[in-house]
Design an enzyme around this catalytic site. Structure first.
Site, PDB file in Angstrom:
ATOM      1  N   LYS A   1      -7.648   4.065  -1.892  1.00  9.76           N
ATOM      2  CA  LYS A   1      -6.546   4.760  -1.226  1.00  9.76           C
ATOM      3  C   LYS A   1      -6.295   6.068  -1.963  1.00  9.76           C
ATOM      4  O   LYS A   1      -6.026   6.065  -3.166  1.00  9.76           O
ATOM      5  CB  LYS A   1      -5.305   3.886  -1.183  1.00  9.76           C
ATOM      6  CG  LYS A   1      -5.517   2.712  -0.228  1.00  9.76           C
ATOM      7  CD  LYS A   1      -4.267   1.947   0.057  1.00  9.76           C
ATOM      8  CE  LYS A   1      -4.534   0.925   1.156  1.00  9.76           C
ATOM      9  NZ  LYS A   1      -3.692  -0.263   1.032  1.00  9.76           N
ATOM     10  N   LYS A  22      -2.324  -9.472   7.197  1.00 10.96           N
ATOM     11  CA  LYS A  22      -1.555  -9.775   5.994  1.00 10.96           C
ATOM     12  C   LYS A  22      -1.185 -11.250   5.946  1.00 10.96           C
ATOM     13  O   LYS A  22      -0.485 -11.761   6.840  1.00 10.96           O
ATOM     14  CB  LYS A  22      -0.280  -8.911   5.939  1.00 10.96           C
ATOM     15  CG  LYS A  22      -0.529  -7.412   6.142  1.00 10.96           C
ATOM     16  CD  LYS A  22      -1.536  -6.815   5.177  1.00 10.96           C
ATOM     17  CE  LYS A  22      -1.882  -5.390   5.548  1.00 10.96           C
ATOM     18  NZ  LYS A  22      -2.953  -4.802   4.740  1.00 10.96           N
TER      19      LYS A  22
HETATM   20 MG    MG Z   1      -4.623  -3.943   0.976  1.00  9.93          MG
END
Ligand code: MG
Length: 361
Positions: free
Chosen positions: A258, A158
Site C-alpha cells: 500500500k 473481511k
Molecule cells: Mg488487507
C-alpha cells in the site's frame, strides 16, 4: 496542501467488527516547480484505527519536513527521500504524498507515465479488487454480488472475530465463488495465534489465502510451521527490512503493498523488487482515498509482470465525491488501466478542494 473529507457511501466495518467509520480524511499536496511543472500527490489513511496513520498526522508531518525539501530538484527522487528521512525519521504515511507528487513531476518532465518512469508499463490493466465489509455470510455475498455487477472478479473479504462464524463465512463464500474469481480472506490482524491456527487448519482443504491473520510478523512466524494455508502480509509490511524478513523467513506467498503505508513509490519499488526476486505475488493498493490515490496505485501495479500482480483496490467506488471527474483510472469491466499520458494524468478540481490549508514557499 489541501484537505477534504471523502465520505463513504455506507459505513464500513473492518474485520472483527472493531473498526467502523464513515468518512476519510484526505490530504492533497500540490508541488510547484521553477520549470512550470506541477505535481500532485494524495495521502488518505483508511480511517485512524487501521494503521498508525491519521489525516492530521499527514499534514503535521508535511509541515515539519517542508523546509527540508523546498528548493530541491524533485526529479532527484532519492535526494528528496533522504532529505525527508533525515528531517523526520519514520512517519512514512506523511511522506508518501510528497514522494508521489515528485514522481508526478519527474514523469511529466520525462514525457512518460509514472509506470514508464518507474521502469516500464505493462499494457494490460490490473484486476480491480473489492473490499467486502465484514457481516453475516448472506450480507457479505450480497456485497460481492453488487461488485460482480460492476465486473469485479477479485474480492478482499473481511473476516476475523468469532472463529466459528469465520469458518462458516469462509465455507459459505467459497461455495458461492465463481471459477474465475479470486477471493482473499483478510483478517486485518483480528485473530490471536490460537484462533488463526484453528480457522486456517479447519479450512485448509479449500486452498484459500489469508491476509494478515495475526498482528505481527512474529505471530506469522509462530503460526507458519503449523498451518497449511497461503499467507498474504499487509499491515505488517512497512519497510524494505520487513520485506527482507518476510522473504528470508518464508513468512508469506503474497504481500500487499500500500503506497501510503510504505511511504510512496520510491520505497514501494524496492519492496516490489525484493518480492519479485523471491517469487512472491503482490496486491498493490492505495491505503484509501480518491481517484488520484487509485491512479497512483494502478500506475505502480502496471510495473509488475502480470503473473505476480493479483489486484488493485478502487477505493473511489466506495466514495460519494469525485475530486477529478472524468480523469484517472476507473473500473473498466473489472480492470483498472493506468493512463500512458505523462505523470499520473490527474489535476484535482480546486473548486472542490477549496483554499489550501497551508502554503510553504
Ligand atoms: Mg488487507
Amino acid at each position: 496542501m489541501y484537505t477534504i473529507d471523502l465520505p463513504l457511501r455506507e459505513p464500513y466495518w473492518l474485520s472483527g467488527g472493531r473498526l467502523k467509520f464513515e468518512n476519510l480524511d484526505a490530504t492533497f499536496v500540490e508541488i510547484e516547480t521553477d520549470a512550470g511543472i506541477t505535481g500532485w500527490g494524495e495521502g488518505t489513511p483508511w480511517g485512524h484505527t487501521y494503521l498508525p496513520a491519521h489525516g492530521p498526522g499527514v499534514r503535521a508531518g508535511i509541515e515539519t519536513l517542508s523546509n527540508a525539501i523546498l528548493g530541491l530538484d524533485p526529479r532527484k527522487i532519492e535526494h528528496i527521500e533522504r532529505a525527508m528521512d533525515i528531517c523526520l525519521p519514520g512517519h512514512l504515511y506523511a511522506k508518501a504524498p510528497v514522494d508521489l507528487a515528485c514522481w508526478d513531476i519527474l514523469a511529466q518532465a520525462s514525457g512518460l507515465s509514472i509506470a514508464d518512469a518507474l521502469g516500464g508499463r505493462y499494457e494490460e490493466g490490473t484486476q480491480v479488487a473489492s473490499s467486502i465489509s465484514t457481516g453475516t455470510p448472506e450480507q457479505m455475498l450480497a456485497l460481492v454480488d453488487r461488485y460482480r455487477e460492476a465486473g469485479y472478479q477479485v474480492h478482499s473479504t473481511k473476516v476475523g472475530g468469532n472463529i466459528e462464524l469465520d469458518i462458516e463465512r469462509i465455507r459459505f463464500m467459497e461455495n458461492a465463488r465463481q471459477p474465475e474469481e479470486l477471493m482473499l480472506y483478510d483478517v486485518n490482524r483480528a485473530w490471536t495465534r490460537r484462533e488463526a491456527v484453528i480457522v486456517m487448519n479447519s479450512v485448509s482443504d479449500l486452498g484459500v489465502t489469508f491476509e494478515q491473520p495475526c498482528e505481527t510478523l512474529d505471530d506469522l512466524a509462530a503460526i507458519r510451521p503449523i498451518t497449511g494455508s497461503p499467507i498474504s502480509v499487509d499491515e505488517s509490511l512497512q519497510t524494505l527490512t520487513e520485506m527482507s524478513r518476510i522473504a528470508r523467513e518464508n513468512l508469506a506467498e503474497v504481500v500487499n503493498i500500500k503506497l501510503n503505508r510504505v511511504g510512496g513509490l520510491t520505497k514501494a519499488r524496492r519492496i516490489r523488487d525484493m518480492a519479485l526476486a523471491h517469487g512472491i505475488q503482490m496486491y498493490v493498493m492505495a491505503t484509501g482515498g480518491s481517484v488520484l490515490a487509485d491512479s497512483e496505485a494502478a500506475q505502480f501495479a502496471q510495473t509488475i509482470p502480470a503473473e505476480f500482480r493479483l489486484g488493485t483496490w478502487a477505493c473511489q467506488d466506495m466514495l460519494t465525491v469525485d475530486i477529478a471527474p472524468g480523469q484517472g483510472v476507473r473500473n473498466d469491466h473489472g480492470h483498472l488501466i493506468a493512463s500512458d499520458s505523462p505523470g499520473h494524468g490527474i489535476i484535482p478540481d480546486k473548486n472542490m478542494l477549496g483554499d489550501p490549508v497551508a502554503v510553504y514557499e
